[in-house]
Structure formats: structure tokens, C-alpha cells
Write a protein that holds these residues in place. Structure first.
Motif, PDB file in Angstrom:
ATOM      1  N   LEU A 283      26.602  12.456  25.158  1.00 30.22           N
ATOM      2  CA  LEU A 283      26.171  13.690  24.483  1.00 30.22           C
ATOM      3  C   LEU A 283      27.159  14.812  24.717  1.00 30.22           C
ATOM      4  N   CYS A 284      27.823  14.807  25.877  1.00 26.32           N
ATOM      5  CA  CYS A 284      28.972  15.691  26.065  1.00 26.32           C
ATOM      6  C   CYS A 284      29.906  15.044  27.081  1.00 26.32           C
ATOM      7  N   ARG A 285      31.214  15.336  26.934  1.00 25.54           N
ATOM      8  CA  ARG A 285      32.205  14.724  27.826  1.00 25.54           C
ATOM      9  C   ARG A 285      32.906  15.797  28.636  1.00 25.54           C
ATOM     10  N   GLN A 302      22.035  10.610  31.945  1.00 24.18           N
ATOM     11  CA  GLN A 302      22.740  10.524  33.229  1.00 24.18           C
ATOM     12  C   GLN A 302      23.910  11.481  33.219  1.00 24.18           C
ATOM     13  N   VAL A 303      23.977  12.309  34.270  1.00 21.66           N
ATOM     14  CA  VAL A 303      25.091  13.255  34.401  1.00 21.66           C
ATOM     15  C   VAL A 303      26.059  12.655  35.404  1.00 21.66           C
ATOM     16  N   ASP A 304      27.318  12.405  34.985  1.00 25.20           N
ATOM     17  CA  ASP A 304      28.288  11.766  35.870  1.00 25.20           C
ATOM     18  C   ASP A 304      28.970  12.788  36.762  1.00 25.20           C
ATOM     19  N   VAL A 305      28.332  13.045  37.898  1.00 23.30           N
ATOM     20  CA  VAL A 305      28.917  13.973  38.877  1.00 23.30           C
ATOM     21  C   VAL A 305      29.166  13.199  40.178  1.00 23.30           C
ATOM     22  N   THR A 306      30.069  13.701  40.982  1.00 26.08           N
ATOM     23  CA  THR A 306      30.351  13.048  42.266  1.00 26.08           C
ATOM     24  C   THR A 306      29.506  13.717  43.352  1.00 26.08           C
ATOM     25  N   PRO A 309      25.921   9.860  40.391  1.00 22.93           N
ATOM     26  CA  PRO A 309      25.377  10.422  39.152  1.00 22.93           C
ATOM     27  C   PRO A 309      23.944  10.926  39.331  1.00 22.93           C
ATOM     28  N   VAL A 310      23.582  11.896  38.497  1.00 26.02           N
ATOM     29  CA  VAL A 310      22.239  12.484  38.567  1.00 26.02           C
ATOM     30  C   VAL A 310      21.507  12.146  37.264  1.00 26.02           C
ATOM     31  N   ARG A 311      20.207  11.797  37.373  1.00 20.38           N
ATOM     32  CA  ARG A 311      19.405  11.543  36.163  1.00 20.38           C
ATOM     33  C   ARG A 311      18.580  12.785  35.842  1.00 20.38           C
ATOM     34  N   LEU A 312      18.556  13.176  34.578  1.00 17.80           N
ATOM     35  CA  LEU A 312      17.695  14.299  34.161  1.00 17.80           C
ATOM     36  C   LEU A 312      16.558  13.739  33.306  1.00 17.80           C
ATOM     37  N   LYS A 313      15.368  14.303  33.480  1.00 17.84           N
ATOM     38  CA  LYS A 313      14.147  13.742  32.862  1.00 17.84           C
ATOM     39  C   LYS A 313      13.581  14.693  31.795  1.00 17.84           C
ATOM     40  N   PHE A 317      16.957  20.373  31.159  1.00 25.57           N
ATOM     41  CA  PHE A 317      17.977  20.673  30.146  1.00 25.57           C
ATOM     42  C   PHE A 317      19.368  20.462  30.724  1.00 25.57           C
ATOM     43  N   PHE A 318      20.364  20.405  29.837  1.00 25.80           N
ATOM     44  CA  PHE A 318      21.753  20.270  30.282  1.00 25.80           C
ATOM     45  C   PHE A 318      22.684  20.879  29.231  1.00 25.80           C
ATOM     46  N   GLY A 319      23.946  21.063  29.650  1.00 23.19           N
ATOM     47  CA  GLY A 319      24.945  21.617  28.728  1.00 23.19           C
ATOM     48  C   GLY A 319      24.978  23.135  28.760  1.00 23.19           C
ATOM     49  N   GLU A 320      24.302  23.725  29.761  1.00 23.29           N
ATOM     50  CA  GLU A 320      24.220  25.195  29.811  1.00 23.29           C
ATOM     51  C   GLU A 320      25.419  25.822  30.525  1.00 23.29           C
ATOM     52  N   ILE A 321      26.056  25.052  31.474  1.00 23.60           N
ATOM     53  CA  ILE A 321      27.084  25.666  32.331  1.00 23.60           C
ATOM     54  C   ILE A 321      28.281  26.128  31.493  1.00 23.60           C
ATOM     55  N   ALA A 322      28.795  25.227  30.645  1.00 22.23           N
ATOM     56  CA  ALA A 322      29.976  25.578  29.854  1.00 22.23           C
ATOM     57  C   ALA A 322      29.691  26.760  28.928  1.00 22.23           C
ATOM     58  N   LEU A 323      28.474  26.812  28.383  1.00 24.60           N
ATOM     59  CA  LEU A 323      28.145  27.923  27.478  1.00 24.60           C
ATOM     60  C   LEU A 323      28.027  29.239  28.253  1.00 24.60           C
ATOM     61  N   ARG A 329      33.189  21.513  29.374  1.00 27.73           N
ATOM     62  CA  ARG A 329      32.104  20.771  30.026  1.00 27.73           C
ATOM     63  C   ARG A 329      32.497  20.370  31.452  1.00 27.73           C
ATOM     64  N   THR A 330      31.560  20.537  32.371  1.00 23.80           N
ATOM     65  CA  THR A 330      31.844  20.224  33.774  1.00 23.80           C
ATOM     66  C   THR A 330      31.551  18.763  34.102  1.00 23.80           C
ATOM     67  N   ALA A 331      30.852  18.051  33.214  1.00 18.85           N
ATOM     68  CA  ALA A 331      30.524  16.645  33.479  1.00 18.85           C
ATOM     69  C   ALA A 331      30.237  15.928  32.164  1.00 18.85           C
ATOM     70  N   THR A 332      30.324  14.582  32.235  1.00 18.58           N
ATOM     71  CA  THR A 332      29.947  13.770  31.067  1.00 18.58           C
ATOM     72  C   THR A 332      28.461  13.447  31.167  1.00 18.58           C
ATOM     73  N   VAL A 333      27.739  13.601  30.054  1.00 24.37           N
ATOM     74  CA  VAL A 333      26.297  13.315  30.058  1.00 24.37           C
ATOM     75  C   VAL A 333      26.027  12.217  29.017  1.00 24.37           C
ATOM     76  N   THR A 334      25.329  11.150  29.442  1.00 22.77           N
ATOM     77  CA  THR A 334      25.082   9.999  28.565  1.00 22.77           C
ATOM     78  C   THR A 334      23.580   9.699  28.508  1.00 22.77           C
ATOM     79  N   GLU A 369      22.446  26.351  40.788  1.00 24.65           N
ATOM     80  CA  GLU A 369      22.083  25.263  41.724  1.00 24.65           C
ATOM     81  C   GLU A 369      22.924  24.005  41.475  1.00 24.65           C
ATOM     82  N   ARG A 370      23.336  23.833  40.182  1.00 21.04           N
ATOM     83  CA  ARG A 370      24.075  22.612  39.831  1.00 21.04           C
ATOM     84  C   ARG A 370      25.562  22.740  40.143  1.00 21.04           C
ATOM     85  N   ARG A 371      25.988  23.932  40.412  1.00 22.38           N
ATOM     86  CA  ARG A 371      27.419  24.164  40.652  1.00 22.38           C
ATOM     87  C   ARG A 371      27.869  23.354  41.875  1.00 22.38           C
TER      88      ARG A 371
END
Ligand code: CMP
Length: 373
Positions: A283-285, A302-306, A309-313, A317-323, A329-334, A369-371
Motif C-alpha cells: 500500500l506504500c513503499r 504489516q509495517v516493515d520496521v526494524t 515487523p508490526v501488524r496493524l488491525k 491507521f497508517f501513512g500519516e507520518i510522511a504527510l 514514506r518511513t516504511a513499507t506497508v503490505t 509514538e511510532r517514530r
């Protein structure tokens, strides 16, 4: 669950669930088509074996259905006494149609009424399709909503019909006394002309009659376009309204918006667009430009962070950091499986932040918090 409640569930409208309802609906659908088939076969040979068998079998099914609908009526109108609920069904449009489908064969068995009412009843069963195929409810809804403009258009059409037919009678009666015998008979000419059918059985001969006829033909085309336009906009409007309601209900379930009142949720619903993501769809890379943020309604991403990875339910929400930070984008989300999402475009995201400071603060808090530490 009581037998009556179970039967009501099978007869219910709306969703194609549970399985018993699907089975009953398919049976009814088959019976409706078989009934129309019986009428067609019956019109060629009323005593043909297939026509008789189809007519008898579908009559038995429709009679059982009518009885079951009367029996279960209190389940659909729980706040009324049983007798009143049954009367309400019996006198509703659907109830009357159901009765008219089963009554004629009974009457035909008792009285010498010929096969006309039987064929008509078999064809009338087609009206039941509206109940079996819920999508047809859209047509009824559009006609209900557009009733006023449609009625206005129809009134103008009727006035044009009566005026032109009256004028035609006055202009033609001397030249063709045997054709234009009266205004009611001239009305037939009016209908055939306004509808651009032109059977040619009544044709104006006088110059005045031809002028009136030419004008009616031109105005008739324009008048027929009016209801067509009303219905086309009505359909578009109804679909948009239904989409909006679905989105509103979805937005109301997102925890971030749950504390807002209905009006505010409606405002936000206009900004969000529903989207389905397929399993494993990115959904974003990481490193990409950002053009939207997403709210999860169903499924997981799934958010690919080191380091892991973190699962969001659903509800997250996601994709807010870059905006928020105007970065990539800070991570790939699938999408993990199939997901239902609501998408908020970048421009609408900024509008949301400006108009809803509380929500802006909540989003900023989660982003913080996600930073990465
Ligand atoms: P954005 O950087 O726009 O795109 C990737 C998204 O992944 C990011 O916004 C966050 O919404 C999300 N994300 C990044 N890091 C995490 C994390 N540690 N936990 C949950 N979600 C995250």
C-alpha cells in the motif's frame, strides 16, 4: 429460535445470508421464471403437459409462500399485535401482489372465467422478482424519491395529449368524420404520435391538422426526454447516497472519529474513499512520495520496521507520518490478507487537520509514538 422466527429469516429481504434464505430465494426465483414460462407455453397450448405441470407446481409454491408470509408477518412487525401485523402485510402492495398470483386459479376452478386471469396471474409473479433480487429495490427507491418531478412531467404530457387531441378532432372532423369521430378517439392518435410510434391508422389531412401534428411530434420527443433525465439523475443520486451511508457507517466505527457527532462524521465521510486491498498488495513503499493516509476497516496490514515487523488491525491507521512531516514514506506497508480501507488524500488530510484540531492532535500523538527511537 422458534419455527416462525426461522421461517421469517428465510423469507427476509436484504442480505443473501443465511444459507436457508439463499436456498429459499433461489427456489422462489426458479418458480417465478417457471411461472412466466408457464404463461408463455400456456398461451400457445393451455392444456400442454409442461405448461400445466409448471403452472400447478409454481401455484403450490406461491400458495405456501403466501401462507408463510401471513404466518410470519408478526416477526417483521414486532411492535404490533399479530392480527394487525398480518392485516398490514395483506393490504401492502407486496401482499396484494402475492394474493393476486394465487387467487385466479382458485377462482377459475369455481367460475367459468376462461384462461385470461390464469395467464395474467402467472405473468404477475414476475413482480415478485423485486423481493428476490434486492438490487431491484433501487428502481423502486428512485421512483419514490423522484415521484414529484415525474408526476409534474407526466401532468404536462397529459395536458399536451388532451389539448393536441382536442385540436386535432376539431381540425379533422369535417375532412375525416369517420376517422376522427370524437375526442376520446383522437386521444389514440395523440398517444401514438407523442410516443413517436405512428401506426398510421389516423393521419391528419388538413393543413391545420398537419401543423398541429408536426408540433406535437417535436414537443413529444422533448417531453419524453424529461422523465428519462429525471430518472438518470435519480439513479446517480441514489447510488451516491447509498455509498455515502456505507462510508458513514464505516467512518463511525473508526475509534479516532467515534467521539464525533453524526454531523461531523458526515463531514469526514465526504473526504474518505473506500478501497479494497488484495492480499500481499503493497500500500506504500519506504522512500516513496506520500499522497494519502489509510484507515483499516477490515483485515490486517504489516509495517516493515526494524527490528521486527508490526501488524496493524481494524480501527488503526497508517501513512500519516510522511504527510505530517512532509517527508517520504518511513516504511513499507503490505496487506496481510484482503483488507477494506478508507483512504484520505493528502489535500483532504490537511483539510481534516485544519478543521478538527482534536483529531490532528491524536494523529500526531500516534505518529510520535511510532517514530524510531
Ligand atoms: P508513513 O511514513 O507515511 O508510511 C509508512 C507508515 O507506516 C507510516 O507512515 C506509519 O503510519 C506506519 N509506521 C511506521 N512505523 C511504524 C511503527 N513502528 N508502528 C506502526 N506503524 C508504523
Amino acid at each position: 429460535m422458534s419455527w416462525r422466527a426461522w421461517a421469517a429469516e428465510c423469507l427476509g429481504e436484504g442480505d443473501w445470508r443465511p444459507a436457508a434464505r439463499v436456498a429459499f430465494r433461489l427456489l422462489l426465483l426458479g418458480a417465478i421464471l417457471a411461472s412466466a414460462g408457464a404463461a408463455m407455453l400456456g398461451s400457445t397450448d393451455r392444456s400442454g403437459r409442461l405448461a400445466v405441470t409448471l403452472a400447478a407446481a409454481t401455484w403450490v409454491l406461491f400458495a405456501i409462500e403466501y401462507g408463510a408470509r401471513l404466518w410470519t408477518a408478526p416477526e417483521f412487525r414486532p411492535n404490533r399485535p399479530a392480527g394487525e401485523a398480518r392485516r398490514a402485510y395483506g393490504t401492502s402492495l407486496q401482499g396484494v401482489v402475492d394474493l393476486l398470483v394465487v387467487l385466479p386459479p382458485v377462482v377459475a376452478a369455481l367460475l367459468p372465467v376462461g384462461d385470461g386471469p390464469l395467464l395474467l396471474a402467472e405473468l404477475l409473479a414476475l413482480v415478485k422478482l423485486a423481493r428476490v433480487l434486492p438490487g431491484l429495490g433501487l428502481v423502486a427507491a428512485v421512483f419514490r424519491r423522484e415521484a414529484r418531478p415525474l408526476f409534474a412531467g407526466l401532468t404536462v404530457l397529459l395536458v399536451l395529449l388532451v389539448l393536441s387531441s382536442g385540436a386535432m378532432y376539431l381540425l379533422e372532423r369535417a375532412a375525416q368524420p369517420e376517422v376522427f369521430t370524437s375526442i376520446p378517439r383522437a386521444l389514440w392518435w395523440g398517444i401514438v404520435t407523442i410516443a413517436s410510434v405512428g401506426y398510421g391508422d389516423m393521419v391528419p389531412m388538413t393543413p391545420g391538422g398537419r401543423i398541429v401534428a408536426g408540433s406535437v411530434m417535436l414537443i413529444g420527443i422533448a417531453m419524453f426526454a424529461v422523465p428519462a433525465g429525471i430518472l438518470a439523475t435519480g439513479f446517480a443520486e441514489e447510488l451516491r447516497r447509498r455509498d455515502f451511508i456505507v462510508t458513514w457507517q464505516a467512518v463511525a466505527k473508526v475509534p479516532l472519529f467515534a467521539k464525533l457527532d453524526a454531523g461531523r462524521i458526515a463531514e469526514i465521510s465526504r473526504l474518505l474513499k473506500p478501497r479494497i486491498a488484495l492480499s500481499n498488495q503493497a500500500l506504500c513503499r519506504r522512500g516513496e512520495q506520500a499522497d494519502a493516509m489509510y484507515f483499516i476497516l477490515e483485515g490486517e496490514v504489516q509495517v516493515d520496521v526494524t527490528p521486527s515487523p508490526v501488524r496493524l488491525k481494524p480501527g488503526q491507521f497508517f501513512g500519516e507520518i510522511a504527510l505530517l512531516n512532509d517527508t517520504t514514506r518511513t516504511a513499507t506497508v503490505t496487506a496481510v490478507g484482503e483488507c477494506r480501507l478508507l483512504v484520505l488524500g493528502a489535500a483532504d488530510f490537511r483539510r481534516l487537520l485544519a478543521e478538527f484540531p482534536d483529531i490532528a492532535a491524536d494523529i500526531a500523538k500516534v505518529a510520535e509514538e511510532r517514530r524510531p527511537a
